[in-house]
Motif scaffolding. Structure first.
Motif, PDB file in Angstrom:
ATOM      1  N   ILE A   1      18.877 -21.889  24.926  1.00  0.00           N
ATOM      2  CA  ILE A   1      17.822 -20.831  24.339  1.00  0.00           C
ATOM      3  C   ILE A   1      18.337 -19.319  24.730  1.00  0.00           C
ATOM      4  CG2 ILE A   1      15.599 -20.290  23.573  1.00  0.00           C
ATOM      5  CD1 ILE A   1      14.959 -23.491  23.475  1.00  0.00           C
ATOM      6  N   ALA A   2      18.145 -19.585  25.942  1.00  0.00           N
ATOM      7  CA  ALA A   2      18.146 -18.118  26.776  1.00  0.00           C
ATOM      8  C   ALA A   2      19.675 -17.355  26.240  1.00  0.00           C
ATOM      9  CB  ALA A   2      18.352 -18.504  28.208  1.00  0.00           C
ATOM     10  N   LEU A   3      20.606 -18.190  26.144  1.00  0.00           N
ATOM     11  CA  LEU A   3      21.953 -17.767  25.607  1.00  0.00           C
ATOM     12  C   LEU A   3      21.693 -17.336  24.177  1.00  0.00           C
ATOM     13  CD1 LEU A   3      24.579 -20.273  26.989  1.00  0.00           C
ATOM     14  CD2 LEU A   3      24.595 -18.192  27.227  1.00  0.00           C
ATOM     15  N   ASN A   4      21.028 -17.926  23.332  1.00  0.00           N
ATOM     16  CA  ASN A   4      21.003 -17.851  21.974  1.00  0.00           C
ATOM     17  C   ASN A   4      20.059 -16.315  21.773  1.00  0.00           C
ATOM     18  OD1 ASN A   4      22.327 -19.784  20.743  1.00  0.00           O
ATOM     19  ND2 ASN A   4      20.672 -20.967  20.718  1.00  0.00           N
ATOM     20  N   GLU A   5      19.126 -16.331  22.634  1.00  0.00           N
ATOM     21  CA  GLU A   5      18.144 -15.025  22.528  1.00  0.00           C
ATOM     22  C   GLU A   5      19.187 -13.684  22.760  1.00  0.00           C
ATOM     23  OE1 GLU A   5      15.187 -16.154  25.132  1.00  0.00           O
ATOM     24  OE2 GLU A   5      14.250 -16.886  23.392  1.00  0.00           O
ATOM     25  N   ARG A   6      20.367 -13.877  23.613  1.00  0.00           N
ATOM     26  CA  ARG A   6      21.041 -12.738  23.908  1.00  0.00           C
ATOM     27  C   ARG A   6      21.914 -12.658  22.644  1.00  0.00           C
ATOM     28  NH1 ARG A   6      21.471 -14.535  29.178  1.00  0.00           N
ATOM     29  NH2 ARG A   6      23.426 -15.267  29.134  1.00  0.00           N
ATOM     30  N   LYS A   7      22.658 -13.700  22.174  1.00  0.00           N
ATOM     31  CA  LYS A   7      23.514 -13.659  21.157  1.00  0.00           C
ATOM     32  C   LYS A   7      23.001 -13.241  19.704  1.00  0.00           C
ATOM     33  CE  LYS A   7      25.872 -17.709  20.956  1.00  0.00           C
ATOM     34  NZ  LYS A   7      26.723 -18.778  20.831  1.00  0.00           N
ATOM     35  N   TYR A   8      21.767 -13.813  19.782  1.00  0.00           N
ATOM     36  CA  TYR A   8      20.829 -13.284  18.510  1.00  0.00           C
ATOM     37  C   TYR A   8      19.741 -12.666  18.558  1.00  0.00           C
ATOM     38  CZ  TYR A   8      24.149 -16.939  16.557  1.00  0.00           C
ATOM     39  OH  TYR A   8      25.284 -17.719  16.409  1.00  0.00           O
ATOM     40  N   PRO A   9      19.660 -11.525  18.956  1.00  0.00           N
ATOM     41  CA  PRO A   9      18.435 -10.400  19.055  1.00  0.00           C
ATOM     42  C   PRO A   9      17.751 -10.476  17.778  1.00  0.00           C
ATOM     43  CG  PRO A   9      20.385  -9.335  20.028  1.00  0.00           C
ATOM     44  CD  PRO A   9      20.766 -10.437  19.074  1.00  0.00           C
ATOM     45  N   ALA A  10      16.664 -10.699  17.780  1.00  0.00           N
ATOM     46  CA  ALA A  10      15.542 -10.927  16.762  1.00  0.00           C
ATOM     47  C   ALA A  10      15.715  -9.574  15.567  1.00  0.00           C
ATOM     48  CB  ALA A  10      14.091 -10.985  16.931  1.00  0.00           C
ATOM     49  N   GLU A  11      15.590  -8.343  16.412  1.00  0.00           N
ATOM     50  CA  GLU A  11      15.816  -7.348  15.365  1.00  0.00           C
ATOM     51  C   GLU A  11      17.179  -7.023  14.740  1.00  0.00           C
ATOM     52  OE1 GLU A  11      16.638  -6.116  19.699  1.00  0.00           O
ATOM     53  OE2 GLU A  11      15.434  -7.529  18.696  1.00  0.00           O
ATOM     54  N   ARG A  12      18.124  -7.585  15.214  1.00  0.00           N
ATOM     55  CA  ARG A  12      19.488  -7.421  14.799  1.00  0.00           C
ATOM     56  C   ARG A  12      19.863  -8.522  13.769  1.00  0.00           C
ATOM     57  NH1 ARG A  12      24.474  -7.700  18.254  1.00  0.00           N
ATOM     58  NH2 ARG A  12      26.093  -7.228  16.856  1.00  0.00           N
ATOM     59  N   VAL A  13      19.220  -9.295  13.777  1.00  0.00           N
ATOM     60  CA  VAL A  13      19.896 -10.661  12.772  1.00  0.00           C
ATOM     61  C   VAL A  13      18.815 -11.072  11.906  1.00  0.00           C
ATOM     62  CG1 VAL A  13      21.353 -11.642  14.821  1.00  0.00           C
ATOM     63  CG2 VAL A  13      19.127 -12.643  14.521  1.00  0.00           C
ATOM     64  N   ARG A  14      17.615 -10.549  11.641  1.00  0.00           N
ATOM     65  CA  ARG A  14      16.690 -10.827  10.867  1.00  0.00           C
ATOM     66  C   ARG A  14      17.039 -11.285   9.339  1.00  0.00           C
ATOM     67  NH1 ARG A  14      12.450  -7.502  12.601  1.00  0.00           N
ATOM     68  NH2 ARG A  14      12.006  -8.995  14.286  1.00  0.00           N
ATOM     69  N   GLY A  15      16.965 -12.344   8.889  1.00  0.00           N
ATOM     70  CA  GLY A  15      16.966 -12.659   7.437  1.00  0.00           C
ATOM     71  C   GLY A  15      18.799 -12.884   7.565  1.00  0.00           C
ATOM     72  N   ASP A  16      19.386 -12.990   8.542  1.00  0.00           N
ATOM     73  CA  ASP A  16      20.649 -13.083   8.342  1.00  0.00           C
ATOM     74  C   ASP A  16      21.274 -14.509   9.072  1.00  0.00           C
ATOM     75  OD1 ASP A  16      23.566 -12.614   8.710  1.00  0.00           O
ATOM     76  OD2 ASP A  16      23.497 -10.619   8.479  1.00  0.00           O
ATOM     77  N   SER A  17      22.025 -14.961   8.238  1.00  0.00           N
ATOM     78  CA  SER A  17      22.510 -16.340   8.649  1.00  0.00           C
ATOM     79  C   SER A  17      24.013 -16.456   9.375  1.00  0.00           C
ATOM     80  CB  SER A  17      22.462 -17.170   7.715  1.00  0.00           C
ATOM     81  OG  SER A  17      23.574 -17.099   6.643  1.00  0.00           O
ATOM     82  N   ARG A  18      24.710 -15.383   9.432  1.00  0.00           N
ATOM     83  CA  ARG A  18      25.912 -15.260   9.825  1.00  0.00           C
ATOM     84  C   ARG A  18      26.195 -15.621  11.517  1.00  0.00           C
ATOM     85  NH1 ARG A  18      27.851  -9.463   8.665  1.00  0.00           N
ATOM     86  NH2 ARG A  18      25.556  -9.130   8.987  1.00  0.00           N
ATOM     87  N   LYS A  19      27.080 -16.312  11.805  1.00  0.00           N
ATOM     88  CA  LYS A  19      27.280 -16.568  13.134  1.00  0.00           C
ATOM     89  C   LYS A  19      27.592 -15.372  14.101  1.00  0.00           C
ATOM     90  CE  LYS A  19      30.090 -19.781  15.172  1.00  0.00           C
ATOM     91  NZ  LYS A  19      31.242 -20.959  15.342  1.00  0.00           N
ATOM     92  N   TYR A  20      27.405 -15.183  15.396  1.00  0.00           N
ATOM     93  CA  TYR A  20      27.072 -14.026  16.212  1.00  0.00           C
ATOM     94  C   TYR A  20      28.410 -13.389  16.248  1.00  0.00           C
ATOM     95  CZ  TYR A  20      29.841 -16.817  19.538  1.00  0.00           C
ATOM     96  OH  TYR A  20      30.720 -17.559  20.226  1.00  0.00           O
ATOM     97  N   ASP A  21      29.456 -14.139  16.032  1.00  0.00           N
ATOM     98  CA  ASP A  21      30.983 -13.355  16.033  1.00  0.00           C
ATOM     99  C   ASP A  21      31.338 -12.872  14.784  1.00  0.00           C
ATOM    100  OD1 ASP A  21      31.560 -15.801  14.817  1.00  0.00           O
ATOM    101  OD2 ASP A  21      32.923 -16.395  16.472  1.00  0.00           O
ATOM    102  N   GLU A  22      30.400 -12.984  13.748  1.00  0.00           N
ATOM    103  CA  GLU A  22      30.965 -12.204  12.229  1.00  0.00           C
ATOM    104  C   GLU A  22      30.089 -11.031  12.265  1.00  0.00           C
ATOM    105  OE1 GLU A  22      30.815 -15.077   8.958  1.00  0.00           O
ATOM    106  OE2 GLU A  22      29.729 -16.504  10.409  1.00  0.00           O
ATOM    107  N   TYR A  23      29.358 -10.518  13.330  1.00  0.00           N
ATOM    108  CA  TYR A  23      28.550  -9.321  12.885  1.00  0.00           C
ATOM    109  C   TYR A  23      29.560  -8.187  13.346  1.00  0.00           C
ATOM    110  CZ  TYR A  23      24.086 -11.578  12.827  1.00  0.00           C
ATOM    111  OH  TYR A  23      23.257 -12.497  12.308  1.00  0.00           O
TER     112      TYR A  23
END
Lengths: 116, 116, 116, 116
Positions: free
Chosen positions: C94-116
C-alpha cells in the motif's frame, strides 16, 4: 493438423531447441506460461467496460494482438509437446458442445450446461 | 489467416449466432473465458511433477486434449471479434522474440529478457 | 501477522499434514492452485454485466463466497510455506501504491502507473 | 471478520475512494484484477523446479512477497464489495473440505474428491 499450424509448431520447436529451452518446456510449465499470457490479455481489458473493449484504440489493439500471439504460441508448443492435433481436438469439442448446448434450448442464455 | 483457421472461426461464429450469444461475446468477456479455460488446463497439471506431466495416462491426456481445444476455441473467437489474424500476429511476435532472446545469449537460461 | 490469520494458517498446515499433502504443496504448485481458484471466481462473473455483478442472486453469491474462501486458503498456505507475513506485505505494498498512484494525479483514471 | 482485516479493508476502500476508483471496482472487474495478480505470482514460478521454488533467492522472494500482497489486497477489496466475511467463509470451506477429504481416505493422494 493443418500444414500451416504444423509448420509454425516446427518453427517454435526449433526456436526452443536453439536456446536449449526444452528442459524448461515440460507440459506443466507450458500450461503455467499459457495461463500467464492469458492473464496478460485479461489485464488489457480489466478496467474497460464491455463497450470499450469492442472499440479499442490503436495502441491497445496492438498490445492485445501481441498478447493473442503469445497465447497462440504457448498453445501450439503445449499441443506439440503432448502430440495433440488442435484442429482435430477443436472439431471434437465443437461436436460435444453441440450436444451440451442445443441451439433451441439455450438461445440467449449464458448458463453452463449443468445449470439447466 | 490460413483458410482452415478462417473456416473454424466461421463455424464458431455461426455456433454463437445460432444461440444468440453475441451479446455475451464482448472481447472483455471472451478474454475472461479464455483465461478460465487456461486455468482448467493448469488444474490438470497442478499436483503432478514435471516428469509426470510428460507422460500422462490416457484418461488425463484426453481431458487435457479437450481443455486445449477450449483454449483454442476462445482464442479464435476473440481474434475474430477483434479482427486479428493469428498467423500474422504469431509471425510478428516470433520476430520480436528473436531480437529479445538471441540464441547465443540466452542458451539454457530461462530469465525474462529484462532480467539480463 | 495477526493472531487470527496465524491460527488459520496453523489449521491449514495441520489439515495438509494429516493428509500427507506437504509433498504436493511446493510454492510452485500452491501458486498454480491459487490461480486456478482465482479463475473459478472469474468464471462466476464472465457472462455477467458489471451491473449484474454488483447484485448477485443468493445462489451465485454463496458460490462466490466459497470461491473467495478457496483463494484465501491457498494464499494463506503459500504465504506460510514462504514464511511471508501477509499483513506486513500488504502494508508495504500500500505504501508503494501511494507513491505510484498519488490521489491528486490519478483521480478517475484507471491506467497503470507506467502509462502516465 | 477480524478487526485487523476489517481495518485493512477500510484503508483500501479509502484508497480507492480518494482516487475515484469505485466506478472501476465492480466485482466483475475486481475478480479479473485478482486473477491477473495470481498470474503474476505464477509467472515467478513457471520456469523453476518445485525444489527451486522452495528456496527462492532474496530478490525473487521479495517480488513474490509483493505479489502475494497484491492478491491479498484485491481479495479483501472484492470481499468488501460483496460484503463477505473472509474468516467466516474460510471456516465454512474448511468444514466442507473435511467432509470431502477425510484424512484416512485421501492420505498421500492428490486427486480431486470427484475422482475417487
Amino acid at each position: 493438423m493443418s500444414d500451416e499450424l504444423r509448420a509454425l509448431q516446427q518453427r517454435l520447436a526449433a526456436f526452443a531447441a536453439a536456446r536449449d529451452w526444452d528442459q524448461f518446456h515440460s507440459p506443466k510449465n507450458l500450461a503455467m506460461a499459457l495461463s500467464v499470457e492469458a492473464a496478460e490479455l485479461v489485464e488489457e481489458f480489466q478496467w474497460l467496460t464491455e463497450e470499450q473493449s469492442r472499440r479499442l484504440d490503436a495502441e491497445r489493439r496492438e498490445r492485445v494482438r501481441l498478447e493473442l500471439a503469445d497465447v497462440f504460441i504457448y498453445l501450439l508448443r503445449l499441443a506439440d509437446t503432448l502430440d495433440v492435433d488442435l484442429m482435430c481436438a477443436a472439431d471434437d469439442k465443437i461436436a460435444l458442445n453441440e450436444r451440451k448446448y442445443p441451439a433451441e434450448r439455450v438461445r440467449g442464455d449464458s448458463r453452463k450446461y449443468d445449470e439447466y
